[in-house]
Design a protein around this motif. Structure first.
Motif, mmCIF file in Angstrom:
data_model
loop_
_atom_site.group_PDB
_atom_site.id
_atom_site.type_symbol
_atom_site.label_atom_id
_atom_site.label_comp_id
_atom_site.label_asym_id
_atom_site.label_seq_id
_atom_site.Cartn_x
_atom_site.Cartn_y
_atom_site.Cartn_z
ATOM 1 N N GLU A 121 8.121 5.905 1.849
ATOM 2 C CA GLU A 121 8.191 6.912 0.089
ATOM 3 C C GLU A 121 7.046 6.422 -0.659
ATOM 4 O OE1 GLU A 121 11.248 5.526 -2.044
ATOM 5 O OE2 GLU A 121 13.225 6.424 -0.181
ATOM 6 N N ARG A 122 6.722 5.004 -0.459
ATOM 7 C CA ARG A 122 5.593 4.938 -1.473
ATOM 8 C C ARG A 122 4.083 5.736 -0.522
ATOM 9 N NH1 ARG A 122 7.390 -0.342 -0.828
ATOM 10 N NH2 ARG A 122 5.327 -0.712 0.748
ATOM 11 N N TYR A 123 4.486 6.026 0.663
ATOM 12 C CA TYR A 123 3.661 7.526 1.315
ATOM 13 C C TYR A 123 3.195 8.691 1.581
ATOM 14 C CZ TYR A 123 0.097 8.978 5.511
ATOM 15 O OH TYR A 123 -1.189 9.659 6.209
ATOM 16 N N TYR A 124 3.829 8.781 1.365
ATOM 17 C CA TYR A 124 4.472 10.294 0.907
ATOM 18 C C TYR A 124 4.328 10.702 -0.874
ATOM 19 C CZ TYR A 124 6.900 14.804 0.593
ATOM 20 O OH TYR A 124 6.942 16.269 0.906
ATOM 21 N N ALA A 125 4.382 9.810 -1.485
ATOM 22 C CA ALA A 125 4.155 9.843 -2.643
ATOM 23 C C ALA A 125 2.433 10.031 -2.878
ATOM 24 C CB ALA A 125 4.161 9.292 -3.726
ATOM 25 N N GLU A 126 2.049 9.046 -2.449
ATOM 26 C CA GLU A 126 0.289 8.969 -2.018
ATOM 27 C C GLU A 126 -0.357 10.270 -1.497
ATOM 28 O OE1 GLU A 126 -0.699 5.169 -0.837
ATOM 29 O OE2 GLU A 126 0.272 3.983 -2.614
ATOM 30 N N HIS A 127 0.346 11.094 -0.223
ATOM 31 C CA HIS A 127 -0.384 11.440 1.103
ATOM 32 C C HIS A 127 1.026 12.630 1.216
ATOM 33 C CE1 HIS A 127 -1.471 7.929 1.733
ATOM 34 N NE2 HIS A 127 -2.671 7.935 1.704
ATOM 35 N N GLY A 128 1.435 13.222 -0.263
ATOM 36 C CA GLY A 128 2.041 14.722 -0.191
ATOM 37 C C GLY A 128 1.454 15.700 0.719
ATOM 38 N N ASP A 129 0.324 16.019 0.342
ATOM 39 C CA ASP A 129 -0.546 17.427 0.322
ATOM 40 C C ASP A 129 -0.768 17.311 1.786
ATOM 41 O OD1 ASP A 129 0.180 18.397 -1.687
ATOM 42 O OD2 ASP A 129 -1.695 17.040 -2.513
ATOM 43 N N ARG A 134 1.831 17.696 3.940
ATOM 44 C CA ARG A 134 2.646 18.950 4.207
ATOM 45 C C ARG A 134 2.073 19.829 5.315
ATOM 46 N NH1 ARG A 134 4.348 17.131 -0.947
ATOM 47 N NH2 ARG A 134 2.344 17.719 -1.779
#
Length: 352
Positions: free
Chosen positions: A167-175, A178
């Protein structure tokens, strides 16, 4: 001139010719020694310009000396195999001696390794880091399955750590995530579409058979241990005659309730088939076709369930034999089965 004089003259001429040939061979040998580079360059250039002649010479030599070539090949392979065996034996001997030295004084061996690594790091820091990186990579590649199994077990025991990190990684590197997903989809589009088609077909078959959705979930190590202990307790403990009587007295599903359940299930399947019918011209024919398909699928499922039930019965019987405290009763001493009411037949049709 007499015959003797003529023979002496021929011998002198023959010796002179042999001397000349020997003198020519010596002269050519000295030339090759003094002009070795020029001779090699000339030979290399000639071989590059005449490959067909080289192949012809080699084929002719092989055809004329095939036995000699095979003998030399066998001797060379024997020598190579013997050398490899000697090297393997010497390496194993060194490993045994190294293990013995380490077992005799492990602390001294560790101190020696630390000093050696410290000296290598001081002499060439970049080379030491690169060599260490390569060693670690080789070890990871050779132990990949073992390490992946450990990581999976660690994640199963405590999945919250990995979930929070994701979750932390996706919050920081979501773009970036995707974008990687989109790139992977378009690079493997046919594969992804096939997976989607298989999923839709499985879900459609599940709905037609009236099955519930799949709800698989992972369990932690403590839950697995609790389930295993409960299963062991269930299969190993022996039941008393009072408990067996209580189990036999438990209420069971009556034939009337079972028949009612069959009727409601059939009505639900028919209603779902009528609602999903898109053939406005021949709805009855399409409904009958779908009903026959559902019946065939239900028949296949019943056969598969029967085979699975037989397999589970065999497994349970084998476990029961292993954990049984008393010998199994013989078929002649078994109790007579209790006759139950047969559910009413539904072959005559259903009323919706």
């Amino acid at each position: 001139m007499s015959d003797n004089s003529r023979g002496d003259a021929g011998n002198s001429l023959r010796l002179s010719a042999e001397e000349r040939r020997e003198r020519d061979r010596e002269r050519r040998r000295r030339y090759r020694e003094t002009h070795a580079d020029e001779v090699r360059e000339r030979n290399r250039r000639w071989k590059a310009e005449h490959p067909e002649k080289i192949k012809e010479y080699r084929d002719r030599f092989r055809a004329n000396h095939i036995e000699r070539i095979r003998k030399e090949n066998r001797e060379r392979e024997r020598a190579r195999a013997a050398k490899a065996r000697r090297a393997a034996t010497a390496a194993e001997r060194r490993r045994v001696k190294g293990r013995e030295r380490y077992a005799a004084d492990p602390e001294t061996h560790r101190d020696y390794q630390r000093e050696r690594r410290r000296a290598q790091r001081a002499a060439d820091p970049e080379g030491y880091r690169e060599a260490k990186k390569q060693r670690n990579k080789r070890w990871r590649d050779s132990h990949k399955d073992e390490q992946n199994a450990k990581l999976r077990a660690k994640h199963r025991d405590n999945p919250e750590i990995k979930r929070a990190a994701a979750e932390r990684y996706y919050a920081e590197h979501g773009d970036e995530v995707r974008e990687r997903r989109r790139s992977y989809y378009w690079a493997n589009r046919e594969k992804q579409l096939e997976k989607q088609r298989l999923w839709r077909a499985r879900e459609r078959r599940r709905r037609e058979l009236g099955l519930p959705p799949r709800r698989l979930h992972r369990v932690t190590a403590s839950e697995r241990a609790a389930n295993a202990s409960a299963g062991d307790e269930f299969f190993t403990r022996s039941r008393t005659p009072e408990e067996l009587k209580a189990i036999r007295r438990e209420p069971k599903t009556s034939a009337r309730e079972l028949a009612r359940w069959h009727r409601s299930s059939t009505r639900a399947r028919l209603a779902a088939g009528i609602d999903g019918d898109t053939d406005a011209i021949r709805p009855v024919t399409a409904s009958r076709r779908r009903e026959s398909e559902r019946e065939a699928a239900a028949r296949r499922k019943r056969e598969a369930d029967a085979a699975e039930a037989a397999r589970m019965d065999a497994i349970a019987r084998e476990i029961n034999d292993q954990l049984r405290h008393e010998p199994r009763r013989s078929p002649t001493t078994r109790r007579r089965p209790v006759l139950r009411a047969t559910p009413p037949s539904t072959s005559g049709g259903l009323s919706l």
